[in-house]
Design an enzyme around this catalytic site. Structure first.
Site, short mmCIF file in Angstrom:
data_model
loop_
_atom_site.label_atom_id
_atom_site.label_comp_id
_atom_site.label_asym_id
_atom_site.label_seq_id
_atom_site.Cartn_x
_atom_site.Cartn_y
_atom_site.Cartn_z
N ASP A 1 -47.97 76.35 84.34
CA ASP A 1 -47.62 75.03 83.80
C ASP A 1 -46.48 75.11 82.79
OD1 ASP A 1 -49.49 74.00 85.45
OD2 ASP A 1 -50.98 73.57 83.92
N ARG B 1 -58.23 77.20 86.39
CA ARG B 1 -57.94 77.42 84.97
C ARG B 1 -59.20 77.32 84.13
NH1 ARG B 1 -53.34 73.50 85.03
NH2 ARG B 1 -53.14 74.35 87.11
N ASP C 1 -56.55 73.53 79.56
CA ASP C 1 -56.24 73.20 80.94
C ASP C 1 -54.96 73.86 81.42
OD1 ASP C 1 -55.49 71.01 78.95
OD2 ASP C 1 -54.11 70.57 80.59
N ASN C 2 -54.26 74.56 80.54
CA ASN C 2 -53.04 75.28 80.92
C ASN C 2 -53.23 76.79 80.83
OD1 ASN C 2 -51.64 72.88 81.35
ND2 ASN C 2 -50.90 72.78 79.25
N LYS D 1 -45.64 70.48 93.12
CA LYS D 1 -45.63 69.81 91.82
C LYS D 1 -44.61 68.68 91.85
CE LYS D 1 -45.20 70.56 86.84
NZ LYS D 1 -45.02 71.56 85.77
#
Length: 542
Positions: A355, A260, A345-346, A183
Site C-alpha cells: 500500500d 494483512r 490495515d497496511n 488497484k
C-alpha cells in the site's frame, strides 16, 4: 504476426464498443455465475498461459452480493460473515499502457514481449485491455477483500478493498502461486463515499517505488503494469481547494497474498474508544478458517511442524510474522524509507511492504521526518516506524485471541521484535559502511554517531552513503581533505539548518544564532565529519 495484431485490436475494439462514452461507471453487484455468464470476453494471446487457481476464494467465506436492479451501482455496505465480496471492475474509456515491469511479469511465467514493434504493440494492447479490468482473463474471479484497521491509533471498523480488487491466483510451472490485484479498478462495497479510482500520478509513484524497493532487496509487493485511460476523476492534488480532472489509472499488483493484520480485525467487538466494531463479531469459526488458510498456504513449514497442536502452531506463526515485520522495518530504516500510513490495515501478514500511498525517501537526514501531510502529530515519522510496527503487531496478537492466548502473544512480541530489529538493522548498516571483516561491540555506537553527525550537519541520507563508498580508507590516507569537501558540499546550508531546527529551539538561543552560527558553524561541521571519518578509517568508535 499481422494476424495476431489484427485479432487483438479487434478484441479491443469490441470491448470499447461495449463501454459508455462518458466517464467511469460504477461496478455492478453481480454474482460469480453472472460474471462468468456475462458477454463473451475477448480471448487473450500473450496472456493465455496464465493459469488461475483461486484458493483464497475456496478456503475463505465469500459474500454473494445482494440482489439489486439491473444496472444498479454497487452500494457501500457492511459485509458480515465473509472475507471477500464478489465485484466486477468498472470499464475505462480507451485504456492504454503506460509501463510494464518485465521482471515482475516474469514471476507469472510470462515471456518478455517481442522486440518486433508490431508484435510488441499487440502485447501492449492486450495488457491494456486485461490489466485495466476492461476484460477478464479466463479463470479470473474479481473480489474485494473485507478487513478492518486501526488508523492513527484508533479502531476505524470495517475498511476493506475500497480501490483494489483481487483478480485471482496464478500458478506457474515452477509451482509458485501469485495473487494478482488491480488497484484503481472501480468501486466496491468497501469504497464508502469514494469512487474506487486512482489517478496517473499516484499510480506511477506506486509502480516505480514497489519495483525500486524490490531491487533494493526490501520485501515488497510488485507492480506488473500501469494502465491509464481517457476516463477522468476529479482530485484536489495540492489540497488547496482547486480540484482538477485527472486520468483514471490502474496498477497491476503482484504478491503471494495481500492479506494483512486487519484481515483478522473483522472479529473485533465494539472498541472502548471509538465504539466501532468489526462486521463479523463472534465468528471465531472464520478466524480459525483464516489461520488455517494463511499458515497452510504461506507458512507450510509451520503447519508441518505443529499441525497437531493449534496453539503451538499459531504461536510459531505469530513469532515468524513478528520476525519478518522487524526485518522489513529495519530495511526501511537503512534506506531512509518512510511509509506514511502504518495503520494495521497496511501491514502485510507475510512481511511485505504494501500500500504505497504518501510514502517518501528522506533527503536531508531528520529522524523526525514525516512524509504524510495529514500526519499532524508525527505518529508515523521515520524514527517511530519500528515502534509503530511493534504496536501494530500487538494489535494483531489481540486479534488472534482466543486462538493465540493473550499472554503468549505478548511474550513472543517482547522476546522477538526488538532483538530481531536491532540485529538486522546493525548487520545492514555494517554492510553499508563496509564494516564486514569483523563485528565489533562498538559498531552500534559508530552508526549512532554517524547519524547524529548527519542530523546536525543536514547531510543528505542517500548521498552521504553514496559518497562514503569512495571514502579513502585509513586515518592518514591522501585525499581526505578533498573527500571532506565533497561530503560537506551536500550538507544543508546554514540557512537551511536554522529553518530546520527553529521549531525545536528556545527563543533566547534563536536570538544569538544568527550571530554565532555563520562564524563557527562551517568549522564545526568540518570538524565533526573529520573526527567521524577518522574513526571510520580505523574501524573504531569515536
Amino acid at each position: 504476426m499481422a494476424e495476431l495484431r489484427a485479432a487483438l485490436w479487434a478484441s479491443l475494439a469490441a470491448a470499447r464498443a461495449r463501454l459508455p462514452r462518458l466517464g467511469p461507471q460504477p461496478s455492478r453487484c453481480v454474482s460469480s455465475a453472472t460474471a462468468r455468464g456475462a458477454a463473451m470476453e475477448p480471448a487473450p494471446r500473450w496472456l493465455a498461459g496464465l493459469r488461475f487457481d483461486n484458493r483464497a476464494l475456496r478456503a475463505l467465506p465469500v459474500e454473494t452480493p445482494p440482489a439489486s436492479p439491473e444496472g444498479a451501482p454497487c452500494a457501500p455496505r457492511l459485509v458480515p460473515g465473509a472475507c471477500f465480496s464478489r465485484v466486477r471492475p468498472a470499464p475505462l474509456r480507451q485504456p492504454r499502457l503506460v509501463a510494464l515491469s518485465e521482471p515482475a511479469l516474469a514471476l507469472l511465467g510470462l515471456d518478455v514481449p517481442p522486440s518486433d514493434a508490431a508484435a510488441r504493440e499487440a502485447c501492449e494492447a492486450e495488457a491494456a485491455l486485461f490489466f485495466s479490468g476492461n476484460a477478464l482473463l479466463p479463470g479470473a474471479e474479481p473480489a474485494a477483500h473485507c478487513y478492518c484497521g486501526h488508523q492513527f491509533g484508533q479502531f476505524a471498523g470495517q475498511l476493506g478493498d475500497g480501490a483494489a480488487m483481487y483478480l485471482g491466483e496464478v500458478c506457474t510451472a515452477a509451482g509458485e502461486r501469485w495473487e494478482l490485484q488491480l488497484k484503481g479498478a472501480g468501486p466496491t462495497p468497501f469504497s464508502r463515499q469514494a469512487d474506487g479510482r486512482k489517478v496517473l500520478r499516484s499510480s506511477i509513484r506506486e509502480f516505480l517505488c514497489s519495483e525500486a524497493m524490490f531491487h533494493l532487496g526490501i520485501p515488497t509487493t510488485r507492480a506488473g503494469a500501469c494502465v491509464t485511460s481517457q476516463s477522468t476523476v476529479m482530485r484536489d492534488m495540492f489540497y488547496d481547494g482547486n480540484p482538477k480532472y485527472e486520468p483514471c489509472t490502474v496498477v497491476l499488483r503482484i504478491a503471494s497474498t495481500f492479506l494483512r493484520f486487519g484481515s483478522f480485525e473483522i472479529f473485533k467487538p465494539a472498541d472502548e474508544h471509538t465504539g466501532r466494531s468489526g462486521p463479523s463479531v463472534g465468528r471465531n469459526d472464520i478466524r480459525v478458517q483464516i489461520l488455517d488458510y494463511v499458515i497452510g498456504t504461506f507458512y507450510p513449514e509451520i503447519q508441518a511442524a505443529h499441525g497437531g497442536h493449534s496453539v503451538q502452531r499459531n504461536a510459531a506463526f505469530f513469532r515468524e510474522v513478528t520476525r519478518r515485520t522487524a526485518r522489513m522495518v529495519a530495511e526501511w530504516q537503512c534506506v531512509g524509507f518512510c511509509h506514511g500510513v502504518l495503520n494495521t490495515d497496511n501491514m502485510s501478514i507475510v512481511g511485505l511492504t504494501i500500500d504505497y500511498g504518501p510514502f517518501g525517501f528522506m533527503d536531508r537526514y531528520d529522524p523526525d521526518h514525516v512524509c504524510n501531510a495529514s500526519d499532524n502529530t508525527g505518529r508515523y515519522s521515520y524514527s517511530k516506524q519500528p515502534e509503530v510496527c511493534k504496536w501494530n503487531l500487538q494489535k494483531l496478537a489481540e486479534a488472534l485471541e482466543p486462538e493465540l492466548p493473550h499472554e503468549l502473544g505478548k511474550a513472543i512480541l517482547a522476546e522477538e521484535f526488538d532483538t530481531t530489529f536491532r540485529r538486522h538493522y546493525l548487520q545492514k548498516m555494517r554492510r553499508k559502511l563496509g564494516l564486514v571483516r569483523a563485528e565489533r561491540e562498538e559498531d552500534g555506537a559508530l552508526v549512532a554517531k554517524l547519524l547524529e553527525t548527519m542530523h546536525l550537519t543536514g547531510a543528505d541520507f542517500t548521498n552521504t552513503f553514496s559518497l562514503l563508498s569512495s571514502f579513502p580508507a585509513g586515518p592518514q590516507s591522501l585525499g581526505l581533505d578533498e573527500f571532506l569537501t565533497a561530503l560537506t558540499a551536500q550538507c544543508a546550508s546554514l540557512e537551511e539548518l536554522r529553518l530546520a531546527f527553529r521549531p525545536q529551539m528556545d527563543p533566547r538561543r534563536l536570538a544569538v544564532l544568527p550571530r554565532t552560527l555563520p562564524a563557527a558553524g562551517h568549522g564545526d561541521i568540518m570538524a565533526s565529519w573529520t573526527h567521524l571519518l577518522r574513526s571510520l578509517g580505523t574501524g573504531s568508535s569515536p
